[in-house]
Write an enzyme that holds these catalytic residues in place. Structure first.
Site, PDB file in Angstrom:
ATOM      1  N   ASN A 214       0.807  -1.232   0.000  1.00  0.00           N
ATOM      2  CA  ASN A 214       0.000   0.000   0.000  1.00  0.00           C
ATOM      3  C   ASN A 214       0.837   1.278   0.000  1.00  0.00           C
ATOM      4  OD1 ASN A 214      -2.468   1.776   0.928  1.00  0.00           O
ATOM      5  ND2 ASN A 214      -0.898   2.055   2.507  1.00  0.00           N
TER       6      ASN A 214
ATOM      7  N   TYR B  74       3.783   9.358 -11.068  1.00  0.00           N
ATOM      8  CA  TYR B  74       2.829   8.573 -10.277  1.00  0.00           C
ATOM      9  C   TYR B  74       2.053   7.594 -11.181  1.00  0.00           C
ATOM     10  CZ  TYR B  74      -0.973   7.796  -6.862  1.00  0.00           C
ATOM     11  OH  TYR B  74      -1.896   7.240  -6.001  1.00  0.00           O
TER      12      TYR B  74
ATOM     13  N   ALA C  32       2.928   6.405 -14.103  1.00  0.00           N
ATOM     14  CA  ALA C  32       3.816   5.340 -14.599  1.00  0.00           C
ATOM     15  C   ALA C  32       4.053   4.295 -13.511  1.00  0.00           C
ATOM     16  CB  ALA C  32       5.139   5.945 -15.063  1.00  0.00           C
TER      17      ALA C  32
ATOM     18  N   LYS D  62       2.068   3.547 -11.000  1.00  0.00           N
ATOM     19  CA  LYS D  62       0.834   2.804 -10.702  1.00  0.00           C
ATOM     20  C   LYS D  62       0.442   1.902 -11.874  1.00  0.00           C
ATOM     21  CE  LYS D  62       0.071   4.342  -6.526  1.00  0.00           C
ATOM     22  NZ  LYS D  62       0.148   3.425  -5.383  1.00  0.00           N
TER      23      LYS D  62
HETATM   24  P1  NAP Z   1      -0.819   8.468   2.805  1.00  0.00           P
HETATM   25  O1  NAP Z   1      -1.872   8.968   3.735  1.00  0.00           O
HETATM   26  O2  NAP Z   1       0.240   9.402   2.346  1.00  0.00           O
HETATM   27  O3  NAP Z   1      -0.139   7.175   3.463  1.00  0.00           O
HETATM   28  C1  NAP Z   1       0.943   6.539   2.851  1.00  0.00           C
HETATM   29  C2  NAP Z   1       1.771   5.884   3.948  1.00  0.00           C
HETATM   30  O4  NAP Z   1       2.911   5.257   3.329  1.00  0.00           O
HETATM   31  C3  NAP Z   1       2.317   6.907   4.956  1.00  0.00           C
HETATM   32  O5  NAP Z   1       2.162   6.429   6.268  1.00  0.00           O
HETATM   33  C4  NAP Z   1       3.787   7.013   4.555  1.00  0.00           C
HETATM   34  O6  NAP Z   1       4.657   7.357   5.617  1.00  0.00           O
HETATM   35  C5  NAP Z   1       4.061   5.591   4.094  1.00  0.00           C
HETATM   36  N1  NAP Z   1       5.274   5.518   3.279  1.00  0.00           N
HETATM   37  C6  NAP Z   1       5.718   6.390   2.340  1.00  0.00           C
HETATM   38  N2  NAP Z   1       6.901   5.982   1.847  1.00  0.00           N
HETATM   39  C7  NAP Z   1       7.212   4.818   2.480  1.00  0.00           C
HETATM   40  C8  NAP Z   1       8.323   3.942   2.419  1.00  0.00           C
HETATM   41  N3  NAP Z   1       9.359   4.170   1.597  1.00  0.00           N
HETATM   42  N4  NAP Z   1       8.342   2.839   3.208  1.00  0.00           N
HETATM   43  C9  NAP Z   1       7.307   2.603   4.064  1.00  0.00           C
HETATM   44  N5  NAP Z   1       6.226   3.410   4.182  1.00  0.00           N
HETATM   45  C10 NAP Z   1       6.187   4.516   3.388  1.00  0.00           C
HETATM   46  O7  NAP Z   1      -1.473   7.879   1.463  1.00  0.00           O
HETATM   47  P2  NAP Z   1      -2.948   7.276   1.210  1.00  0.00           P
HETATM   48  O8  NAP Z   1      -3.785   8.344   0.618  1.00  0.00           O
HETATM   49  O9  NAP Z   1      -3.429   6.537   2.388  1.00  0.00           O
HETATM   50  O10 NAP Z   1      -2.626   6.258   0.013  1.00  0.00           O
HETATM   51  C11 NAP Z   1      -2.303   4.893   0.244  1.00  0.00           C
HETATM   52  C12 NAP Z   1      -2.108   4.218  -1.106  1.00  0.00           C
HETATM   53  O11 NAP Z   1      -3.290   4.362  -1.890  1.00  0.00           O
HETATM   54  C13 NAP Z   1      -0.976   4.822  -1.930  1.00  0.00           C
HETATM   55  O12 NAP Z   1      -0.306   3.796  -2.629  1.00  0.00           O
HETATM   56  C14 NAP Z   1      -1.712   5.735  -2.884  1.00  0.00           C
HETATM   57  O13 NAP Z   1      -0.982   5.942  -4.068  1.00  0.00           O
HETATM   58  C15 NAP Z   1      -2.975   4.940  -3.136  1.00  0.00           C
HETATM   59  N6  NAP Z   1      -4.104   5.748  -3.612  1.00  0.00           N
HETATM   60  C16 NAP Z   1      -4.622   6.743  -2.849  1.00  0.00           C
HETATM   61  C17 NAP Z   1      -5.711   7.476  -3.334  1.00  0.00           C
HETATM   62  C18 NAP Z   1      -6.352   8.577  -2.531  1.00  0.00           C
HETATM   63  O14 NAP Z   1      -7.293   9.181  -3.035  1.00  0.00           O
HETATM   64  N7  NAP Z   1      -5.904   8.860  -1.313  1.00  0.00           N
HETATM   65  C19 NAP Z   1      -6.230   7.186  -4.592  1.00  0.00           C
HETATM   66  C20 NAP Z   1      -5.669   6.171  -5.343  1.00  0.00           C
HETATM   67  C21 NAP Z   1      -4.609   5.450  -4.835  1.00  0.00           C
HETATM   68  P3  NAP Z   1       4.872   8.929   5.998  1.00  0.00           P
HETATM   69  O15 NAP Z   1       3.562   9.407   6.468  1.00  0.00           O
HETATM   70  O16 NAP Z   1       5.899   8.903   7.067  1.00  0.00           O
HETATM   71  O17 NAP Z   1       5.339   9.581   4.747  1.00  0.00           O
END
Ligand code: NAP
Length: 247
Positions: free
Chosen positions: A90, A155, A157, A159
């Protein structure tokens, strides 16, 4: 309600956002959720939120781009719990900008965490799942990985790469009873999307047939189904949770 009693589920980037909702939802359904994230305080807080409710969770600090550290950690988890049933890739980041002006460092950073991090964790976990002759891997992509998006070439690319990485892994691992699928969320309410200006949110709402933004729970619920026995015949697929935004 699903029965994940006795199942060990690792979720990367799960101290907050969608990852935390997935960890909490699996724990609510009987699993032991293993929270992996970058910082000890955030990991401890997330574990506490789940265990305070009487559910099972453990936390580890991990940067998924560090192959050696991640490999050692997965080994430690396997030795402690005796198995790893489910991995949910994730963790993800964004560093948006128009392609014409995008810094190579922003390209590299996003590909490194989102795509290479997913590859590293999949490679590290698959040796244990192969030994067990069972396992489920779920990769969190995005609808942007299917349709592309202006300002998000890196992003998109990363995904999109996750989708074809998943199909390749599904083909390689199927004979060992390991299923690999993609979840592609649309617009989900999290800290990642909270910073968007109102006019952009309104534009999305107009384009979403179900007329509301999704929640982390919507994504977590699909993870539950895809990891369950009920999804035993599903592998290599990409399923969107987007209120019909792209179809
Ligand atoms: P988020 O709130 O930013 O959470 C992402 C988590 O991943 C954070 O806790 C972050 O830590 C951690 N992280 C980042 N880099 C890391 C690394 N190198 N190793 C381990 N952990 C790491 O994001 P989210 O919105 O929940 O999204 C979660 C996933 O869903 C992502 O893959 C995102 O691309 C995907 N997604 C989200 C949406 C949306 O609308 N939110 C839509 C489509 C897809 P830090 O907080 O310390 O940086």
């Amino acid at each position: 309600m699903y029965n994940f009693e006795g199942k060990i589920v690792i979720i990367t980037g799960s101290a907050r956002g969608i990852g935390f909702a997935i960890a909490e939802t699996f724990a609510e359904n009987g699993a032991t959720s293993i929270i992996l994230d970058l910082f000890q305080d955030a990991v401890d807080e997330a574990v506490k939120k789940i265990t305070d409710k009487g559910f099972k969770a453990f936390g580890y600090v991990a940067d998924i781009t560090d192959s050696e550290l991640t490999g050692n950690l997965f080994k430690e988890i396997f030795q402690k719990f005796g198995k790893i049933d489910i991995l949910i890739n994730n963790a993800g980041i964004t560093k948006d900008g128009l392609l014409m002006k995008m810094k190579e460092s922003d390209w590299d950073a996003v590909i490194n965490v989102n795509l290479k991090g997913t590859f590293i964790c999949t490679q590290k976990v698959c040796r244990f799942m192969m030994k067990q002759r069972q396992g489920v891997i779920l990769n969190i992509s995005s609808i942007v990985g299917i349709m592309g998006n202006a300002g998000q070439a890196n992003y998109a690319a990363s995904k999109g790469g996750i989708i074809t990485l998943t199909k390749s892994a599904a083909k390689e691992f199927a004979s060992r009873n390991i299923r690999v699928n993609v979840i592609a969320p649309g617009f989900i309410e999290t800290e990642m999307t909270a910073q968007l200006p109102k006019e952009i949110v309104d534009k999305y709402l107009e384009a979403i047939p179900l007329r509301h933004i999704g929640t982390s729970k919507d994504v977590a619920n699909l993870c539950l189904f895809l990891a369950s026995k009920e999804a035993d015949y599903i592998t290599g697929q990409t399923i969107q949770v987007d209120g019909g935004l792209i179809m």
